[in-house]
Write a protein that holds these residues in place. Sequence first.
Motif: not given
Length: 280
Positions: A85-92, A245-250
Amino acid sequence: MKLVRFGALGAEKPGLIDGSGQLRDLSAQLPDLAGEAFAPAALAKLAGLDVASLPVVSGQPRIGAPVGGSPKFIAIGLNYADHAAEAGMAIPSEPIVFIKANNALCGPNDAVEKPRGSTKLDWEVELAVVIGRRAKYVSEADALDYVAGYAVCNDVSERAFQLERLGQWTKGKSHDTFGPLGPWLVTKDEIADVHKLPMWLDVNGERCQTGSTATMIFNVPKIVSYLSELMTLHPGDIITTGTPPGVGMGMKPPKFLQVGDVVTLGIEGLGEQRQEIVAA
């Protein structure tokens, strides 16, 4: 058991952490913690040792990755619902698999290199699984029988290399020092439920990641079974299983690691790591 490798890079010795937290030398018992050393019979033999009779290691030696000579370093992407969700990507719909080159493996407290040309160096606290038996076409019901134990992994990532330079994620995941592992391998009998482990990561003392293995999309049995259909898993193979969640990219705006930054991270029951970022 908490199994550890200690000593200079490339010359590590096997050891274990006793009940009082002391490091004990296992080098008279086996040459290294590698390959068949993680097989069930080998681990049972180590568990039967008189730990008090093993030599105590004095001082504070460097701690290396707890797995030597790993055949494969496999990673699972987007395996936490809250991170997707944080990355804005669908759950695989099935596990996303990529390879980290084995040269990425390093000790839990070794410096992490910022590659030349790096602009988006990122962090990911992850649960790593170490294989103990040859696994091919294993069922989910039997999959944990093929696991030797667990460790903390920082799946260090260069996002520009990973996402902006075409091809596979492996490009951004495989630089030297991009796979700190340890401080030790904890055998699976010490972990009551591997899917209920709190995990965290700080950058320069600021909490960035707070999560739990409870939010994994694909659990450990599913991952081991799934991979065993794609490739034969061997003793000493490492599987790092995704990040919360919590990576820098997000972050908004995104935040990435710079030379001099300090990353600390850990998973309950599996220990803690500390890395300083240095220029490659």
